[in-house]
Design a protein around this motif. Structure first.
Motif, mmCIF file in Angstrom:
data_model
loop_
_atom_site.group_PDB
_atom_site.id
_atom_site.type_symbol
_atom_site.label_atom_id
_atom_site.label_comp_id
_atom_site.label_asym_id
_atom_site.label_seq_id
_atom_site.Cartn_x
_atom_site.Cartn_y
_atom_site.Cartn_z
ATOM 1 N N ILE A 376 0.875 -1.128 0.300
ATOM 2 C CA ILE A 376 0.013 -0.047 0.125
ATOM 3 C C ILE A 376 0.977 1.475 0.027
ATOM 4 N N TYR A 377 0.697 2.335 -0.770
ATOM 5 C CA TYR A 377 1.146 3.379 -0.923
ATOM 6 C C TYR A 377 0.349 4.692 -0.571
ATOM 7 N N ALA A 378 0.842 5.722 0.203
ATOM 8 C CA ALA A 378 0.421 6.867 0.381
ATOM 9 C C ALA A 378 1.412 7.856 -0.013
ATOM 10 N N TYR A 379 1.594 8.106 -1.355
ATOM 11 C CA TYR A 379 2.962 8.603 -2.098
ATOM 12 C C TYR A 379 4.169 7.965 -1.856
ATOM 13 N N PHE A 380 4.282 7.348 -0.621
ATOM 14 C CA PHE A 380 5.319 6.733 -0.232
ATOM 15 C C PHE A 380 5.033 5.338 0.003
ATOM 16 N N PRO A 381 5.796 4.367 0.100
ATOM 17 C CA PRO A 381 5.477 2.854 0.179
ATOM 18 C C PRO A 381 5.256 2.978 1.898
ATOM 19 N N LEU A 382 4.197 1.941 2.180
ATOM 20 C CA LEU A 382 3.908 2.110 3.660
ATOM 21 C C LEU A 382 4.392 0.721 4.118
ATOM 22 N N LYS A 383 4.294 0.548 5.497
ATOM 23 C CA LYS A 383 4.567 -0.651 6.247
ATOM 24 C C LYS A 383 3.525 -1.064 7.078
ATOM 25 N N HIS A 384 3.073 -2.205 7.038
ATOM 26 C CA HIS A 384 2.006 -2.639 8.047
ATOM 27 C C HIS A 384 2.590 -2.671 9.419
ATOM 28 N N ASP A 385 1.847 -2.022 10.342
ATOM 29 C CA ASP A 385 2.094 -2.062 11.871
ATOM 30 C C ASP A 385 1.105 -2.700 12.619
ATOM 31 N N PRO A 386 1.067 -3.908 12.920
ATOM 32 C CA PRO A 386 0.153 -4.792 13.778
ATOM 33 C C PRO A 386 -0.343 -4.324 14.921
ATOM 34 N N VAL A 387 0.470 -3.427 15.681
ATOM 35 C CA VAL A 387 0.067 -2.823 16.941
ATOM 36 C C VAL A 387 -0.886 -1.955 16.663
ATOM 37 N N GLN A 388 -0.875 -0.768 15.512
ATOM 38 C CA GLN A 388 -1.534 0.332 15.402
ATOM 39 C C GLN A 388 -2.559 -0.279 14.412
ATOM 40 N N ARG A 389 -2.703 -1.465 13.813
ATOM 41 C CA ARG A 389 -3.626 -1.998 13.069
ATOM 42 C C ARG A 389 -3.687 -0.954 11.771
ATOM 43 N N ALA A 390 -2.566 -0.536 11.301
ATOM 44 C CA ALA A 390 -2.464 0.446 10.376
ATOM 45 C C ALA A 390 -1.063 0.287 9.241
ATOM 46 N N TYR A 391 -1.121 1.077 8.416
ATOM 47 C CA TYR A 391 0.305 1.008 7.580
ATOM 48 C C TYR A 391 0.574 2.299 7.964
ATOM 49 N N VAL A 392 1.996 2.311 7.975
ATOM 50 C CA VAL A 392 2.751 3.684 8.486
ATOM 51 C C VAL A 392 4.068 3.718 7.393
ATOM 52 N N ASN A 393 4.572 5.087 7.702
ATOM 53 C CA ASN A 393 5.735 5.566 7.147
ATOM 54 C C ASN A 393 6.190 6.875 7.990
ATOM 55 N N GLN A 394 7.691 6.603 8.085
ATOM 56 C CA GLN A 394 7.943 8.023 8.618
ATOM 57 C C GLN A 394 9.061 8.650 7.729
#
Length: 443
Positions: A376-394
């Motif tokens: 999944i991308y939000a302009y940048f590639p995202l990583k799955h974070d099972p703790v937040q149950r979300a896809y994230v990037n910094q």
């Protein structure tokens, strides 16, 4: 009697140089079938399947509509437009020249540079065919070349290598640098030409909302090198930094009239000047500049590469003729740009320091039925974070980076709201922050 423009398709045009075939699209102006003795200037455009018809994203340059309108209003002469389709996966190869300064080995994709071969294809196969079949004015003074992104890069290289063929260059949102999205390291993708070539018109532009793909400092760098080479800024060489425009066909379509008028029309009456750009500059921090945009009565918009500036309080800052702000001490002052009787002002604040980069945390919440293994991308590639149950990037970003994006999956599905409307997000890097997005469903 036919007094309308038409678009012809030359299917499966074969290139002996490249050993492939592609469709060529030809726009003929309304008067082409009326005066059978008349000949016409020609504009050649790369990525031809997108200039009259929708691209994969649903957008088109709508070149025929803009040319029709400008011809009808008398703002440009009648022209022929030739759209040369790209070859999909081969596009990056065909649009890349192997020249000094082009670090194609460090590009984001593996490149096998075929730019010189593609150049021969366009000049010796496509142009030769067009000049035989259609009533063209084949001389360089009547021949223009235009392209966007990598098409802007190849237009720049082809045009500056072959001024005997092309005298008008439209360099739109050019891909002049690859910027690594993780390290932000910059790899130039263009060659610097020396010596003045016999061009009559050069147009170079970009939008403010193209992210790190096409950045203002890189495109302006090339524009300044062209000015240093002897092309007269704001006369032969026109430049535009378009506020809020992204890297997409619909935004290229929105400003297409300006290069067309520059190539094939008259000067018009310059009637309005505005001053965009930085409103804050740090004594320490990155270079900032103002953006004086001049508009003419027939619709041509351009950023002045050289303007006269007045600073109300010269103890606070200076402004160079290229718009760069030179801070001296904390405070604020009015800066006024002037050009041939037109004026526009902007208050600039000087602060002790502004950051080179900001930190962006991206958090995207997705529907429960989203497969865990799909990127999944939000302009940048995202990583799955099972703790937040979300896809994230910094992500670190250069200050003032702007981009427009959708949340997308690699299978082509796009993030939408509860009603199935695809959501477009806009971001500007002004300070450290968090961008949290809730995708209700995939469309």
């Amino acid at each position: 009697m036919n007094n309308r423009s038409s678009i012809l398709t030359i299917e499966k045009f074969y290139s002996a140089y490249l050993d492939n075939e592609r469709d060529i699209f030809v726009y003929l102006p309304p008067g082409y079938h009326q005066d059978l003795g008349k000949r016409y200037p020609v504009l050649y455009m790369h990525d031809g399947q997108n200039i009259f018809h929708p691209a994969f994203n649903g957008y088109s340059w709508q070149v025929h509509q803009t040319v029709d309108r400008l011809i009808q209003s008398g703002d440009i002469e009648e022209i022929i437009v030739v759209g040369i389709s790209n070859m999909g996966a081969e596009r990056s190869n065909e649009f890349t020249h192997d020249l000094d300064g082009v670090r194609y080995q460090d590009d984001k994709v593996d490149i096998r540079p075929l730019g010189e071969t593609y150049e021969k294809f366009v000049i010796e196969e496509v142009k030769t065919y067009i000049d035989v079949v259609f009533r063209t004015k084949p001389e360089a003074e009547h021949t223009a070349l235009m392209g966007s992104s990598r098409g802007g890069q190849v237009t720049y290289h082809m045009g500056l290598r072959r001024p005997d063929i092309f005298s008008k260059l439209g360099i739109i949102s050019p891909y002049f640098y690859y910027v690594d999205p993780v390290t932000l390291e910059e790899y130039p993708q263009y060659h610097t030409f020396t010596g003045l070539k016999p061009f009559s018109r050069i147009w170079i532009d970009l939008g403010s909302t193209e992210g790190i793909l096409v950045m203002e400092k890189h495109v302006r760098e090339v524009a300044e090198k062209l000015a240093d080479a002897g092309y007269e800024p704001d006369r032969e060489l026109l430049y535009l930094y378009e506020p809020r425009a992204g890297h997409v066909e619909k935004d290229w379509a929105a400003r297409l009239a300006s290069p067309l008028i520059h190539f094939f029309g008259g000067k018009g009456e310059e009637c309005f000047l505005s001053l965009d750009g930085s409103s804050e500059v740090g004594i320490k921090g990155p270079a900032c500049r103002v953006n004086p945009v001049l508009e003419s009565d027939h619709g041509l918009r351009r950023t002045l590469l050289r303007a006269n500036y007045e600073v109300q309080d010269e103890s606070v800052l200076e402004v160079r003729e290229d718009g760069i702000l030179v801070p001296k001490k904390e405070g604020e002052t009015l800066v006024t740009a002037q050009y041939e009787g037109l004026r526009a002002g902007k208050t600039i604040r000087v602060v002790p320091e502004i950051p080179e980069r900001v930190m962006l945390d991206i958090i995207v919440h997705v529907p429960a039925d989203t497969p865990d293994d799909i990127p999944i991308y939000a302009y940048f590639p995202l990583k799955h974070d099972p703790v937040q149950r979300a896809y994230v990037n910094q992500q670190h970003l250069p200050l003032h980076t702007e981009f427009v994006f959708q949340v997308t999956r690699t299978d082509g599905r796009v993030g939408a709201d509860r009603n199935g409307v695809i959501i477009e997000h806009r971001y500007e890097a002004t300070a450290d922050g968090t961008l949290e997005i809730d995708v209700k469903q995939w469309y």
